[in-house]
Design an enzyme around this catalytic site. Structure first.
Site, PDB file in Angstrom:
ATOM      1  N   TYR A  21      65.906 -31.838 124.971  1.00  0.00           N
ATOM      2  CA  TYR A  21      65.805 -32.972 124.048  1.00  0.00           C
ATOM      3  C   TYR A  21      64.776 -34.016 124.489  1.00  0.00           C
ATOM      4  O   TYR A  21      64.518 -34.973 123.758  1.00  0.00           O
ATOM      5  CB  TYR A  21      67.171 -33.660 123.918  1.00  0.00           C
ATOM      6  CG  TYR A  21      68.243 -32.765 123.367  1.00  0.00           C
ATOM      7  CD1 TYR A  21      68.328 -32.511 121.999  1.00  0.00           C
ATOM      8  CD2 TYR A  21      69.168 -32.158 124.209  1.00  0.00           C
ATOM      9  CE1 TYR A  21      69.312 -31.678 121.492  1.00  0.00           C
ATOM     10  CE2 TYR A  21      70.158 -31.326 123.709  1.00  0.00           C
ATOM     11  CZ  TYR A  21      70.221 -31.089 122.348  1.00  0.00           C
ATOM     12  OH  TYR A  21      71.194 -30.266 121.843  1.00  0.00           O
ATOM     13  N   HIS A  26      64.706 -38.227 118.565  1.00  0.00           N
ATOM     14  CA  HIS A  26      65.989 -38.886 118.842  1.00  0.00           C
ATOM     15  C   HIS A  26      66.030 -39.494 120.245  1.00  0.00           C
ATOM     16  O   HIS A  26      66.912 -40.297 120.532  1.00  0.00           O
ATOM     17  CB  HIS A  26      67.117 -37.859 118.692  1.00  0.00           C
ATOM     18  CG  HIS A  26      68.294 -38.338 117.890  1.00  0.00           C
ATOM     19  ND1 HIS A  26      68.282 -39.453 117.084  1.00  0.00           N
ATOM     20  CD2 HIS A  26      69.555 -37.817 117.771  1.00  0.00           C
ATOM     21  CE1 HIS A  26      69.469 -39.604 116.513  1.00  0.00           C
ATOM     22  NE2 HIS A  26      70.258 -38.636 116.914  1.00  0.00           N
ATOM     23  N   PHE A  72      76.154 -36.969 124.796  1.00  0.00           N
ATOM     24  CA  PHE A  72      75.273 -36.782 123.651  1.00  0.00           C
ATOM     25  C   PHE A  72      75.286 -38.033 122.784  1.00  0.00           C
ATOM     26  O   PHE A  72      76.227 -38.831 122.801  1.00  0.00           O
ATOM     27  CB  PHE A  72      75.660 -35.515 122.874  1.00  0.00           C
ATOM     28  CG  PHE A  72      75.182 -34.274 123.567  1.00  0.00           C
ATOM     29  CD1 PHE A  72      73.863 -33.869 123.437  1.00  0.00           C
ATOM     30  CD2 PHE A  72      76.021 -33.549 124.390  1.00  0.00           C
ATOM     31  CE1 PHE A  72      73.393 -32.744 124.107  1.00  0.00           C
ATOM     32  CE2 PHE A  72      75.574 -32.423 125.068  1.00  0.00           C
ATOM     33  CZ  PHE A  72      74.252 -32.021 124.925  1.00  0.00           C
ATOM     34  N   ASN A  74      75.842 -38.943 119.785  1.00  0.00           N
ATOM     35  CA  ASN A  74      76.915 -39.326 118.865  1.00  0.00           C
ATOM     36  C   ASN A  74      78.166 -39.850 119.565  1.00  0.00           C
ATOM     37  O   ASN A  74      79.056 -40.386 118.914  1.00  0.00           O
ATOM     38  CB  ASN A  74      77.297 -38.132 117.975  1.00  0.00           C
ATOM     39  CG  ASN A  74      76.142 -37.701 117.090  1.00  0.00           C
ATOM     40  OD1 ASN A  74      75.083 -38.327 117.063  1.00  0.00           O
ATOM     41  ND2 ASN A  74      76.341 -36.622 116.364  1.00  0.00           N
ATOM     42  N   ASN A 120      74.257 -41.985 114.065  1.00  0.00           N
ATOM     43  CA  ASN A 120      75.574 -41.782 114.675  1.00  0.00           C
ATOM     44  C   ASN A 120      75.686 -42.376 116.074  1.00  0.00           C
ATOM     45  O   ASN A 120      76.782 -42.732 116.514  1.00  0.00           O
ATOM     46  CB  ASN A 120      75.926 -40.293 114.691  1.00  0.00           C
ATOM     47  CG  ASN A 120      76.215 -39.778 113.295  1.00  0.00           C
ATOM     48  OD1 ASN A 120      76.718 -40.510 112.449  1.00  0.00           O
ATOM     49  ND2 ASN A 120      75.877 -38.527 113.033  1.00  0.00           N
TER      50      ASN A 120
END
EC number: 3.1.1.29
Length: 196
Positions: A21, A26, A72, A74, A120
């Protein structure tokens, strides 16, 4: 009147942990947090009470707690709330740096409170802090082309045309966080929002 009180300050970059990631849209919050730490010669270390990675830097003329949740995106809220509690930071002195679909790529905006815009990570932070009234450094990634799912879009690496501009966006995000601490929200907005 500056929006930040004399209480401790917590600056949090949002993102997802792990190399898969690292270069995604994000993870802009992580990228800016890494830049802020590097500028001050600081190194992130595990923070046992929260589970996040944290360090202390000088920013905007004061000592600031800088952190990256290690869950993570969220579910990042509980770690942010644990850090705020540990360092005795009121919500109004929490600054969250995050990617923002509702801003064109490369745009930086500052905001206090308001909705999460479907983000989120912000929703988790709001739920865990028990309020939406914390500061945000919004880092524009733009909307996905066509009918592409926004959730998939933010988990992709930046487009080739954007990649060269990501360092500038991170620099501006770091500068915006510093101005927010140094000047307070309104004066910082006047400068940052004039950048275009």
């Amino acid at each position: 009147m500056p929006v930040l009180s004399d209480d401790a300050v917590l600056v949090v970059g949002l993102g997802n942990p792990g190399p898969n990631y690292a270069k995604t849209r994000h993870n802009l919050g992580f990228m800016v947090a890494d830049l802020l730490a590097a500028k001050d010669g600081a190194t992130f270390k595990p923070h046992k009470k929260s589970g996040a990675e944290a360090t202390t830097i000088r920013l905007g003329g004061r000592a600031v707690n800088l952190a990256k949740p290690r869950t993570f995106m969220n579910t990042s809220g509980p770690q942010v709330a644990a850090l705020a509690k540990f360092f005795s930071v009121p919500p109004a002195n929490v600054i969250v740096m995050h990617d923002e679909l509702d801003l064109d790529f490369g745009t930086v905006r500052l905001k206090l409170g308001g909705g999460e815009g479907g983000h989120n990570g912000l929703r988790s932070v709001s739920q865990s802090l028990g309020t939406k009234d914390y500061l945000r450094v919004r880092l524009g990634v733009g909307r996905p082309p066509g009918r592409k799912d926004p959730a998939a879009f933010v988990l992709e690496n930046f487009a080739k045309a954007e990649t060269d501009q990501v360092p500038l966006l991170c620099e501006q995000g770091a500068d915006a966080a510093e101005l927010l601490i140094r000047l307070g929200l309104e004066a910082a907005q006047n400068q940052v929002h004039a950048w275009g």
